[in-house]
Design an enzyme around this catalytic site. Structure first.
Site, short mmCIF file in Angstrom:
data_model
loop_
_atom_site.label_atom_id
_atom_site.label_comp_id
_atom_site.label_asym_id
_atom_site.label_seq_id
_atom_site.Cartn_x
_atom_site.Cartn_y
_atom_site.Cartn_z
N ASP A 443 0.85 -1.19 0.00
CA ASP A 443 0.00 0.00 0.00
C ASP A 443 0.89 1.25 0.00
O ASP A 443 2.09 1.16 0.29
CB ASP A 443 -0.89 -0.03 1.25
CG ASP A 443 -2.09 0.91 1.15
OD1 ASP A 443 -2.31 1.49 0.07
OD2 ASP A 443 -2.80 1.06 2.15
N GLU A 446 2.82 4.63 -4.30
CA GLU A 446 2.88 5.44 -5.53
C GLU A 446 4.23 6.16 -5.72
O GLU A 446 4.59 6.37 -6.89
CB GLU A 446 1.74 6.48 -5.54
CG GLU A 446 0.37 5.87 -5.70
CD GLU A 446 -0.09 5.10 -4.46
OE1 GLU A 446 -0.76 4.07 -4.64
OE2 GLU A 446 0.26 5.51 -3.33
N ASP A 522 -8.79 2.48 -3.04
CA ASP A 522 -9.92 2.93 -2.22
C ASP A 522 -11.13 3.31 -3.07
O ASP A 522 -11.49 4.50 -3.19
CB ASP A 522 -9.50 4.11 -1.34
CG ASP A 522 -8.34 3.75 -0.43
OD1 ASP A 522 -8.08 2.55 -0.25
OD2 ASP A 522 -7.69 4.68 0.09
#
Length: 788
Positions: A443, A446, A522
């Site tokens: 997670d 990025e 999400d």
């Protein structure tokens, strides 16, 4: 000082709490200052185009064509892929490619063309280069599939990375797919799409772009043929698409267009031509075979941010067991860490985590751990201390450590573009394995760094190794998640060599399938979020990432019983089948939505377990052929235009057509079926395609159709592998592939090829054998005999 940034700073302090708010303000100002110091101003720019052809140098598979202001390298490889690179750009180094690129095709010939141009003629493709640098890809019969107009560059006068633009034309009937994980697809509508992996910072819906995984990969489907195009640069950019129009204006077709604008990096491109199956096969041969998940990862996963304790996990697992609901994995979010610090455990909430893992594994349930890249910047944190000793963390242009803000507070970020750092990070998973975890969920990669204003990521001026070449975050940003996944995959494989690593990520780039899969991130709770879930899975599959799935029920809200059930039913037919929700969202356990939803969810769970051998087969086929598990309806018939525009149904492998319910209050729905006979798997009713049919979609199930003649491997009542065979029409034959698998490990099982045919009035199922065909050695259950 920018007054708007000051206002945002004040709002941030008030909205997330003083301590974290101040951190995000400081991080935003640090980032802004670092880029002001570390990025040279662009200043004046000089525009450039290739100019006319000056000379040509033939070479293996093609050659080099020199123009007055640039040069173009063109190569057709032995697998039929076309590469071209401007300004001397070569295929390597590349984060997308798996190993070295294929050898040039020795039969491909560079020869003169009309009007002063040149062309490369090969068996599967012809590439025509005009005298001013336009590049056209044609079928062997001469039908143009793609025409790239001469590119343009804008070079800083004082030096630095050149911006560039490439405008391309495709057939008027062509449709665009791909570009990574896009919520608005799977068919990409007219508009501009950004190529910069982005955490939106909130739950997203179909109108949000960009998201976590962007790739400069397009699959273009047209009447003449399909083609996949990949521009191999990881820099920030945009793609602007416009579909064509047939008979536009005065009866002439208007071509579809794709305009790519990049802030830097090489202008190099790969193109693969053929059927969708062929182009994905060639794409996989370039970028690498998909990692094979262990069989348990193809079951049902339950997750939540906010389990909070070992007791809560045991309560949830007991809820599944008491209701006899299949469950294969439980995921622990950041709340199981010690103060959100990666590779740690909150011993108050989880005092005996290895024992919990052992107890669950005894019941056939695996534990999966979240892993974030950010490392708390505090001495005494074991990961920080070892990373500091290893000089593993990203620095800025002045050599200072780049500090950001993530869940543990002030944090540093490993430079995964350095082989030594990847090896160090991969070794950290030993702690996770010792705690009993069997899989890893990446997670915030990025990477995300919270900021009160500006981009929520690292400074663009931050320095990275880039495998020793050196560069900054402008180039490294989009491949950061890919390199983190590589570090984990290689580390876990070395630490537990007898088991297949299970890694899936929120972010990544072209080639990420080599190391695992992805999930939606999400996604917003709501019917639009449900629709976006399917779009993301299909789009990633067409970019070569076959294993992915959404958060069932959405990440942020409290779904209605109907929405939850329809999401659950869809996800039961997607590769990653996972319920998940945020800390503040409503529950996601099936029994929380009432007895009716519970019973219908049970049916979906039982069906998924029954289909486990089919999913295992699809996983092996994806690794060997590049074909995704989830395929658009046009996969085997791209010439059928009605199928190209169908976005609310999909093929699961070759055998099944799944038509999820994506709108509330629906108990019947129209389904566009491809050519041939299709059986409703619930009622046995047969439908003939191509065309649109109306099928029942009660709350108890979503429509699933089986192709006539299909052979589907399923789990029998005794747990063994059986064949569910759907009768072909009289006089027709059928068949299917089965890959039996032990569930884990590295053995290469043989592909079993079955054929079905009518022999008199009897349906015969046979296995193709090296000595011919033999009667199926596996139990056979024949369906569809009630219809002719």
């Amino acid at each position: 000082m920018d007054g708007r940034d000051l206002v945002r700073s004040m709002k941030a302090v008030g909205s997330v709490g003083a301590a974290q708010g101040l951190r995000t303000v400081r991080a935003a100002w640090r980032r802004k200052r670092a880029d002001a110091e570390g990025l040279p101003p662009r200043g004046a720019e000089r525009a450039r185009v290739p100019g006319p052809v000056q000379e040509v140098q033939p070479g293996p598979g093609g050659g080099v064509i020199r123009f007055s202001r640039s040069e173009l390298r063109v190569v057709v490889t032995v697998n039929g892929a076309v590469f071209w690179g401007w300004d001397g750009a070569a295929p390597e180094p590349s984060y997308a490619l798996a190993g070295r690129c294929p050898e040039p095709d020795p039969r491909a010939v560079l020869e003169p063309d009309k009007d002063g141009g040149w062309r490369v003629v090969a068996e599967r493709v012809t590439v025509v280069i005009s005298r001013h640098g336009a590049v056209e890809v044609q079928t062997p019969g001469g039908v143009a599939l793609r025409r790239d107009l001469p590119p343009r560059w804008w070079e800083p006068v004082g030096g630095g990375a050149a911006r560039w633009m490439q405008r391309s034309e495709v057939a008027a009937d062509a449709r665009f797919f791909g570009l990574g994980g896009r919520a608005s697809g799977p068919r990409l509508k007219d508009g501009t799409y950004r190529l910069w992996n982005t955490d939106p910072g909130r739950a997203f819906g179909p109108d949000d772009d960009p998201l976590y995984i962007t790739m400069p990969v397009q699959l273009v489907v047209a009447d003449a043929a399909s083609h996949l195009v990949f521009h191999d640069t990881s820099w920030d950019g945009t793609v602007t698409l416009r579909e064509g129009e047939e008979g536009a204006g005065s009866g002439h077709d208007r071509a579809g267009t794709s305009e790519l604008r990049m802030d830097g990096g090489p202008l190099r491109c790969w193109v693969m031509v053929g059927t969708p199956a062929r182009v994905l096969l060639v794409w996989a041969s370039l970028t690498g075979a998909a990692a094979l998940p262990p069989a348990w990862a193809l079951g049902h996963h339950h997750a939540r941010w906010g389990f909070g304790s070992e007791q809560e996990v045991r309560r949830i697992v007991s809820g599944y067991q008491e209701r006899v609901l299949p469950l294969d994995a439980v995921h622990l979010d950041i709340d199981h860490f010690d103060e959100h610090q990666v590779f740690t455990v909150d011993h108050e909430g989880f005092p005996k985590l290895p024992q919990l893992a052992e107890d669950l594994r005894r019941d056939g349930i695996r534990l999966v751990s979240i892993v974030d890249p950010a490392v708390r910047a505090a001495p005494g944190n074991a990961v920080y201390d070892s990373g500091t000793a290893e000089d593993a963390f990203v620095r800025d242009a002045s050599g200072r450590l780049v500090r950001g803000v993530v869940w543990p507070g002030e944090a540093l970020f490993p430079d995964f573009t350095h082989a030594r750092v990847r090896q160090w990070w991969g070794g950290q998973y030993e702690e996770r394995l010792a705690q009993g975890f069997s899989g890893f969920w990446h997670d915030m990669n990025e990477p995300t760094s919270f900021a009160a204003f500006g981009e929520s990521t690292l400074p663009r001026s931050a320095r990275h190794s880039l495998e020793g070449r050196g560069g900054d975050h402008q180039e490294a940003h989009n491949v950061y998640g890919l390199c983190m996944a590589r570090a984990a995959y290689e580390g876990v494989r070395a630490l537990a060599p007898e088991e297949r690593p299970f890694v899936f990520s929120r972010s990544g780039w072209a080639g990420m399938q080599r190391y695992g899969g992805a999930w939606s991130g999400d996604v917003a709770t709501g019917w639009p979020g449900l629709r976006a879930s399917l779009s993301l899975v299909m789009g990633l599959g067409l970019c070569g990432v076959p294993y992915s799935g959404p958060d069932v029920g959405g990440f942020d809200g409290s779904p209605s019983p109907e929405l939850y059930l329809r999401w659950f039913q869809l996800a039961a037919y997607l590769p990653l089948f996972r319920t998940h929700a945020s800390l503040r969202a409503g529950r996601r356990e099936p029994w929380e939505f009432g007895p009716e939803v519970l019973e219908h969810a049970r049916v979906a769970l039982v069906e998924r377990r029954k289909l486990r051998p089919y999913f295992v087969t699809l996983a092996h086929l994806a690794r060997r052929t590049g074909a995704p598990y989830v395929r658009p309806l046009w996969w085997s018939a791209p010439e059928e235009r009605a199928l190209r525009d169908c976005e609310d149904a999909f093929l699961l492998g070759d055998c099944l057509l799944v038509a999820p319910v994506l709108d509330p209050g629906t108990d019947r729905r129209a389904v566009q079926v491809p050519r041939g006979r299709w059986y409703d798997t619930a009622t046995g009713r047969a439908y003939e395609g191509p065309g649109q049919v109306l099928v029942d979609a009660p709350m108890s199930r979503i429509p699933v159709l089986a192709r006539a003649g299909a052979v589907v491997p399923v789990r029998g009542d005794d747990g063994g592998l059986e064949l569910e065979v759907w009768a072909p029409a009289r006089g027709r034959t059928g068949g299917g592939l089965v890959v039996p698998d032990a569930g884990d490990g590295w053995d290469e099982p043989e592909i079993e090829r079955y054929v079905t045919r009518w022999q008199g009035g009897k349906l015969v199922v046979e296995l193709e054998h090296e000595d011919g065909v033999i009667t199926s050695p596996r139990p056979v259950r024949i369906r569809g005999l009630g219809e002719r």
